[in-house]
Enzyme design. Structure first.
Site, PDB file in Angstrom:
ATOM      1  N   ASN A   1      -4.402   0.532   4.735  1.00 30.59           N
ATOM      2  CA  ASN A   1      -3.401  -0.206   5.498  1.00 30.59           C
ATOM      3  C   ASN A   1      -3.983  -1.308   6.378  1.00 30.59           C
ATOM      4  O   ASN A   1      -3.275  -1.859   7.192  1.00 30.59           O
ATOM      5  CB  ASN A   1      -2.559   0.766   6.338  1.00 30.59           C
ATOM      6  CG  ASN A   1      -3.371   1.502   7.390  1.00 30.59           C
ATOM      7  OD1 ASN A   1      -4.513   1.171   7.664  1.00 30.59           O
ATOM      8  ND2 ASN A   1      -2.766   2.515   7.984  1.00 30.59           N
TER       9      ASN A   1
ATOM     10  N   ASP B   1       4.853  -5.288   3.818  1.00 24.62           N
ATOM     11  CA  ASP B   1       4.847  -6.171   4.978  1.00 24.62           C
ATOM     12  C   ASP B   1       5.937  -7.220   4.811  1.00 24.62           C
ATOM     13  O   ASP B   1       6.200  -7.683   3.706  1.00 24.62           O
ATOM     14  CB  ASP B   1       3.491  -6.872   5.133  1.00 24.62           C
ATOM     15  CG  ASP B   1       2.418  -5.944   5.677  1.00 24.62           C
ATOM     16  OD1 ASP B   1       2.757  -4.850   6.169  1.00 24.62           O
ATOM     17  OD2 ASP B   1       1.233  -6.321   5.606  1.00 24.62           O
TER      18      ASP B   1
ATOM     19  N   TRP C   1       0.873  -1.165   0.000  1.00 19.99           N
ATOM     20  CA  TRP C   1       0.000   0.000   0.000  1.00 19.99           C
ATOM     21  C   TRP C   1       0.911   1.215   0.000  1.00 19.99           C
ATOM     22  O   TRP C   1       2.083   1.108   0.338  1.00 19.99           O
ATOM     23  CB  TRP C   1      -0.999  -0.001   1.149  1.00 19.99           C
ATOM     24  CG  TRP C   1      -0.474   0.326   2.523  1.00 19.99           C
ATOM     25  CD1 TRP C   1      -0.522   1.544   3.143  1.00 19.99           C
ATOM     26  CD2 TRP C   1       0.131  -0.565   3.457  1.00 19.99           C
ATOM     27  NE1 TRP C   1       0.025   1.463   4.392  1.00 19.99           N
ATOM     28  CE2 TRP C   1       0.432   0.182   4.620  1.00 19.99           C
ATOM     29  CE3 TRP C   1       0.473  -1.912   3.434  1.00 19.99           C
ATOM     30  CZ2 TRP C   1       1.039  -0.380   5.733  1.00 19.99           C
ATOM     31  CZ3 TRP C   1       1.072  -2.462   4.542  1.00 19.99           C
ATOM     32  CH2 TRP C   1       1.346  -1.714   5.666  1.00 19.99           C
TER      33      TRP C   1
END
Length: 186
Positions: free
Chosen positions: A157, A129, A110
């Site tokens: 998120n 991530d 994102w």
């Protein structure tokens, strides 16, 4: 055997005369609660193998030496973290832009736009991530500047972005500078 039975009966009746059921249950509850606190003692945290000794220990700041990238990368107030949601990789063995050893960076991200206090310019930040091992549990940071609804996933998120890796287990999040944001037309 009869002597043992009489002794047990006398002991049980004596305890029953001196105590109530409520006090016995209160004592039992306190003992169970006390036993549950043993894992949070400093000895247990020191033996955990974590470089920071668990979740509440003080951390040495990871301050950038680059004057164009100022701030403490282990603090939620670091400028790149304006739209982050998760554990900071800089507290988990990685950095603001690298995953800790043993984890894999997700190719799905994102994005956010954060202002660098060194030059007051807006930068596009890719939040990746790191996946593959259980949650780091260090430095939880949830900032939602510019967060969009889940119908716009590239700017939200709240998803588990580890779905693009071999393991969907989330560990921590990075904040990688992609480039300078374009000025808005006036």
């Amino acid at each position: 055997m009869a002597g043992f039975d009489k002794w047990t009966e006398r002991l049980s009746r004596g305890v029953a005369r001196r105590t109530s059921r409520r006090s016995t249950l209160a004592w039992l509850g306190a003992a169970i609660t006390g036993a549950a606190t043993i894992p949070v003692l400093p000895v247990a945290r020191a033996a955990s193998g974590s470089p920071h000794g668990g979740g509440g220990a003080a951390r040495a700041p990871l301050v950038s030496t680059n004057p164009q990238d100022p701030g403490d990368q282990t603090s939620c107030d670091y400028w790149r973290y304006c739209a982050i949601d998760g554990f900071l990789c800089s507290c988990c063995g990685g950095s603001a832009s690298t995953c800790p050893p043993g984890t894999e960076m997700s190719p799905i991200t994102w994005i956010g736009t954060c202002t660098n206090p060194a030059d007051n310019r807006a930068y596009v930040i890719s939040y990746n991530d790191c996946c593959g091992t259980s949650s780091c549990g260090q430095c939880l940071c949830n900032r939602n500047e510019g967060d969009r609804p889940q119908v716009r996933p590239q700017s939200n998120n709240d998803y588990n972005w580890c779905l693009g890796t071999q393991s969907s287990v989330y560990n921590c999040s990075t904040a990688i500078i992609v480039g300078v944001a374009l000025d808005q037309p006036k």
